[in-house]
Design a protein around this motif. Structure first.
Motif, PDB file in Angstrom:
ATOM      1  N   GLN A  91       0.847  -1.168   0.000  1.00 43.96           N
ATOM      2  CA  GLN A  91       0.000   0.000   0.000  1.00 43.96           C
ATOM      3  C   GLN A  91       0.893   1.231   0.000  1.00 43.96           C
ATOM      4  N   TYR A  92       0.450   2.250  -0.757  1.00 43.01           N
ATOM      5  CA  TYR A  92       1.251   3.442  -0.982  1.00 43.01           C
ATOM      6  C   TYR A  92       0.585   4.628  -0.296  1.00 43.01           C
ATOM      7  N   TYR A  93       1.356   5.344   0.498  1.00 46.02           N
ATOM      8  CA  TYR A  93       0.847   6.491   1.242  1.00 46.02           C
ATOM      9  C   TYR A  93       1.142   7.779   0.481  1.00 46.02           C
ATOM     10  N   PHE A  94       0.158   8.689   0.486  1.00 48.52           N
ATOM     11  CA  PHE A  94       0.281   9.969  -0.195  1.00 48.52           C
ATOM     12  C   PHE A  94      -0.100  11.106   0.743  1.00 48.52           C
ATOM     13  N   SER A  95       0.492  12.272   0.518  1.00 48.79           N
ATOM     14  CA  SER A  95       0.099  13.468   1.248  1.00 48.79           C
ATOM     15  C   SER A  95      -1.230  13.981   0.691  1.00 48.79           C
TER      16      SER A  95
END
Length: 369
Positions: A91-95
């Motif tokens: 899973q990829y976290y974004f601002s």
């Protein structure tokens, strides 16, 4: 061909749930919880297109393309989000601006609150057996607090409730124990106070962020503070207290929502209406109502929903199949495709314009407020 669209609200698994349990699920839903925020920072909103997930901003512009297998977000202003790639098992976290922050093993970590996200790990116990324990990662995906807790919840106002054994206490974002393990039940902090019980099945009271007992346990159920008031449940009825524990409005309602912008939606003797903090009816004539956010609240006089102002006048006419409270610039809404049972879920801004899905994807005959 119309694309089937849907939205996911707060995406949490059972592992990372931060819900507050009450005497029953119905009571918890009736009482409601959470702080009200009228103005927000930059914010992203989840979308689903043909079974894939992404995010838009408050203007309806796609910031993260809907090409992922799942998503998670806090719904808070400036909050980070994540998307799931099942094939890569990541899973990829974004601002909130859409900038990629870090990646993590799929479903091993939750949503970031106060720059901390729950994660799980298998640890070896003294006897050689293994067990799942909870810790926290930071906004770069690095371990901030070691996985030592039997139970743990998301941070709120800089504190998180955790269990080493059966008893619950609170830690800060550095992992320091601030409130000792002494409670059977704990809630998240809201407006500097949290609801707690000392024993299983015991009465509810409130503590401050140091653990000092501010309101002696005497309620059958208690919810977080919102707008300087909290919903409490006593002898089968809901009422409201202030931060000293004194009644603003004595228990008399069969349903009571939190106060938001000075108003609360309640039910008494089968009738629903909004009250002020003196308990006076100020808005009537609605079967359903929600929280005011920035001067607007979803409301329904019967079959359809619209948005009213604090005077009870419709700013957006009641022609929506369903409508949620505003979160920042947008609110989630549902439209019905004419002559079908198909629902189209999207977002509306405060002027009543549907910003998602694009107008070109709405079929003819769908109401476009």
């Amino acid at each position: 061909m119309l694309k089937k669209l849907a939205l996911t609200l707060l995406m949490t698994t059972m592992v990372f749930s931060a819900g507050v349990a009450g005497p029953s699920q119905d009571k918890a839903q009736a009482a409601g919880a959470g702080a009200v925020q009228a103005k927000t920072a930059e914010q992203l909103y989840p979308i689903e297109v043909n079974g894939k997930y992404g995010f838009i901003n408050g203007k309806g512009k796609v910031v993260i393309e809907a090409v992922y297998d799942g998503n998670g977000y806090s719904g808070e202003p400036g909050g980070t989000v994540y998307v799931e790639d099942h094939a890569a098992k990541k899973q990829y976290y974004f601002s909130s601006a859409g900038t990629k922050l870090f990646e993590y093993k799929l479903r091993d970590a939750g949503i970031l609150y106060n720059d901390r996200a729950l994660y799980t790990a298998k640890v070896q116990l003294a006897g050689g057996a293994t067990a799942t324990r909870y810790g926290y990662i930071d906004s770069q995906g690095k371990v901030a607090i070691q996985p030592i807790y039997v139970r743990a919840f998301n941070f709120s106002e800089g504190l998180a409730r955790v269990n080493m054994g059966k008893a619950s206490g609170y830690i800060n974002t550095k992992g320091k124990l601030i409130v000792p393990y002494r409670y059977s039940f704990t809630s998240d902090f809201s407006e500097g106070m949290a609801a707690v019980t000392l024993a299983v099945g015991g009465k509810y009271g409130y503590i401050d962020t140091t653990g000092k007992l501010l309101i002696t346990p005497r309620y059958d159920y208690a919810t977080p503070f919102s707008g300087g008031a909290a919903v409490v449940y006593v002898n089968g009825k809901y009422g409201y207290i202030d931060k000293t524990g004194n009644y603003l409005i004595k228990p008399q309602f069969s349903m009571a929502q939190p106060f938001s912008e000075g108003l609360a939606f309640v039910e008494r003797n089968g009738a629903t209406f909004y009250i002020n903090k003196k308990g006076a009816k100020v808005i009537q004539g609605f079967m359903a109502g929600g929280l005011f956010k920035g001067g607007l609240a979803p409301a329904s006089p019967g079959q359809r929903y619209g948005y009213i102002n604090t005077s009870g006048r419709f700013v957006v006419k009641p022609q929506l199949y369903w409508a949620a409270d505003f979160k920042g610039e947008l609110a989630e809404i549902t439209l019905l495709v004419p002559d079908t049972r198909e629902e189209i879920r999207g977002y509306m801004n405060r002027s009543g314009t549907i910003v998602w899905p694009p107008a070109s994807e709405l079929p003819g005959g769908v109401v476009k407020p």
